[in-house]
Enzyme design. Structure first.
Site, PDB file in Angstrom:
ATOM      1  N   PRO A  73      24.867  68.524   9.702  1.00 36.60           N
ATOM      2  CA  PRO A  73      24.789  68.914  11.123  1.00 36.60           C
ATOM      3  C   PRO A  73      23.605  68.258  11.834  1.00 36.60           C
ATOM      4  O   PRO A  73      23.562  68.225  13.061  1.00 36.60           O
ATOM      5  CB  PRO A  73      24.624  70.438  11.074  1.00 36.60           C
ATOM      6  CG  PRO A  73      24.253  70.773   9.681  1.00 36.60           C
ATOM      7  CD  PRO A  73      24.812  69.697   8.824  1.00 36.60           C
ATOM      8  N   LYS A  74      22.659  67.741  11.066  1.00 33.98           N
ATOM      9  CA  LYS A  74      21.474  67.131  11.670  1.00 33.98           C
ATOM     10  C   LYS A  74      21.786  65.829  12.399  1.00 33.98           C
ATOM     11  O   LYS A  74      20.962  65.352  13.175  1.00 33.98           O
ATOM     12  CB  LYS A  74      20.402  66.902  10.601  1.00 33.98           C
ATOM     13  CG  LYS A  74      19.858  68.187  10.029  1.00 33.98           C
ATOM     14  CD  LYS A  74      19.274  69.086  11.114  1.00 33.98           C
ATOM     15  CE  LYS A  74      18.610  70.322  10.523  1.00 33.98           C
ATOM     16  NZ  LYS A  74      18.031  71.168  11.572  1.00 33.98           N
ATOM     17  N   ASP A  75      22.974  65.254  12.161  1.00 36.86           N
ATOM     18  CA  ASP A  75      23.389  64.094  12.953  1.00 36.86           C
ATOM     19  C   ASP A  75      23.433  64.446  14.436  1.00 36.86           C
ATOM     20  O   ASP A  75      23.007  63.670  15.289  1.00 36.86           O
ATOM     21  CB  ASP A  75      24.793  63.645  12.528  1.00 36.86           C
ATOM     22  CG  ASP A  75      24.785  62.837  11.240  1.00 36.86           C
ATOM     23  OD1 ASP A  75      23.696  62.471  10.778  1.00 36.86           O
ATOM     24  OD2 ASP A  75      25.880  62.589  10.716  1.00 36.86           O
ATOM     25  N   ALA A  78      19.732  64.900  15.621  1.00 39.15           N
ATOM     26  CA  ALA A  78      18.985  63.638  15.700  1.00 39.15           C
ATOM     27  C   ALA A  78      19.423  62.844  16.926  1.00 39.15           C
ATOM     28  O   ALA A  78      18.597  62.338  17.686  1.00 39.15           O
ATOM     29  CB  ALA A  78      19.206  62.823  14.423  1.00 39.15           C
TER      30      ALA A  78
END
Ligand code: PMP
Length: 383
Positions: A73-75, A78
């Site tokens: 989910p950090k895509d 970011a």
């Protein structure tokens, strides 16, 4: 020949039927994503069949490990943080700018990937007790990596403080090209807003607006806050449940409004460190991203390491789903929530990343399913 003619008429009919179905679904023909950044978001939501069967509820998983850039989910986060910085004029592509971040891994991997895609360098500060897959991957992506001894947040060598300081050093150093930008996922509102504009609306659409509970862990708190802030006004009866690993202070924050259990004796353990094998969730301080949605969190479930390991094995054994430790914690809490709600309810949770990122630590301890087949739900919950 007759066989070829028959085959052609069969396939022609099938093509017609499929075109019809695609049109009915609103699919307007080919769509080629423009680069890897365009493969972020729109992740599948699927039913975890074994857990649904075992609870009599629908346990649905948002497959965030399928995000296209860094596989978590950090895509979304970011991309959101970089886009905001570009809009604010804090980052310029191909000018030697470096993105600095303190992360236990996933955010670093997403940032390092997107930095490559957009013309920046990434400098990642992380604790040295995390699975080595993550730092190895960061180095392959060409990021600068600093692995630091775990330290309390008041210590200047703590990984988040170190990343902030490195960004300031870079900007102040006139001999270096470009500027330093500290992404600051814990406090940066672009984090929860990525889930408010992406993950939340996607879940709403994919479920047709029927969700009885949303269950998620918190590392920065961006996911649980962003999704809750989107879904709660639309689904006021939906419960938001925090999945918290052992040793994390957030459970007490939700249950009693304090970070630490008031019954706990002072100095019995090192409170700055979350004492768990689980990576990415659980924290012992208040972050802006958790606080953004804290009022919307109805309940918390504490999950111990043994339960997390047993659930991880279960998901492989029964469903062929191979995930990391935070996903496993989410699934234990989703099952507890389902059992509390009773049969017929629908619980949505998040599968954050693949087990492949956790081979050397979590999965080394979780073992394999060999000789442990035919697990029952009680075997997972009562350890
Ligand atoms: N799972 C993993 C593997 C993570 O790295 C993180 C983020 N640190 C989370 C879950 C938690 O997400 P959030 O930061 O949005 O609370």
């Amino acid at each position: 020949s007759n066989a070829r003619a028959a085959a052609r008429s069969t396939t022609d009919r099938q093509v017609q039927l499929e075109d019809h179905t695609l049109q009915a679904r609103g699919d307007n023909g080919p769509h080629i994503p423009e680069g890897i950044e365009a493969c972020i978001g729109n992740t599948p939501l699927f039913k975890i069949k074994s857990l649904s069967e075992a609870t009599g509820c629908e346990i649905l998983a948002k497959a965030e490990f399928l995000n296209g850039a860094g596989g978590s989910p950090k895509d979304r986060v970011a991309l959101s943080m970089i886009q905001l910085a570009e809009e604010e004029g804090l980052l310029t592509p191909h000018a030697g700018d470096v993105v600095y971040e303190g992360t236990v891994g996933s955010t670093g991997i997403s940032l390092a990937t997107l930095c490559r895609a957009r013309g920046y360098l990434a400098h990642i500060c992380m604790p040295n007790d995390q699975a080595t897959e993550k730092s190895d991957l960061l180095l392959k992506l060409g990021a600068e990596v600093e692995r630091l001894r775990p330290a309390p947040i008041v210590d200047q060598n703590q990984f988040v403080n170190k990343a902030r300081a490195r960004a300031e050093e870079h900007t102040a150093d006139s001999s270096r090209p470009g500027r330093g930008f500290f992404a600051d996922q814990f406090e940066n509102g672009a984090n929860w807003r990525a889930h408010f504009t992406g993950t939340g609306p996607e879940i709403y659409r994919q479920t047709g607006g029927r969700v009885d509970a949303f269950v998620a862990g918190a590392g920065t708190g961006g996911t649980i806050s962003g999704v809750a802030l989107y879904l709660k006004p639309r689904l006021p009866d939906m419960k938001v449940v925090l999945a918290d690993p052992q040793g994390s202070g957030l459970f007490n924050r939700v249950k009693y409004g304090v970070m630490f259990d008031p019954k706990e004796r002072e100095g019995t353990r090192r409170r700055h460190q979350v004492d768990t094998i689980v990576e990415g969730i659980g924290i012992n301080r208040v972050t802006q991203n958790f606080e953004a949605g804290r009022d919307l969190v109805d309940d918390a479930v504490r999950v111990n390491d043994e339960q997390a390991k047993a659930m991880a094995r279960w998901l492989v054994e029964k469903d062929g789903i191979f995930v990391g430790s935070s996903s496993s914690v989410n699934c234990v809490a989703a099952v507890r929530t389902a059992l509390e709600l009773g049969p017929g309810h629908r619980v949505v949770t998040i599968l954050c990343d693949s087990g492949a990122r956790h081979l050397s630590k979590f999965w080394a301890k979780a073992g394999s399913i060999g000789g442990k087949a035919n697990t029952k739900l009680e075997d997972v919950l009562n350890v």
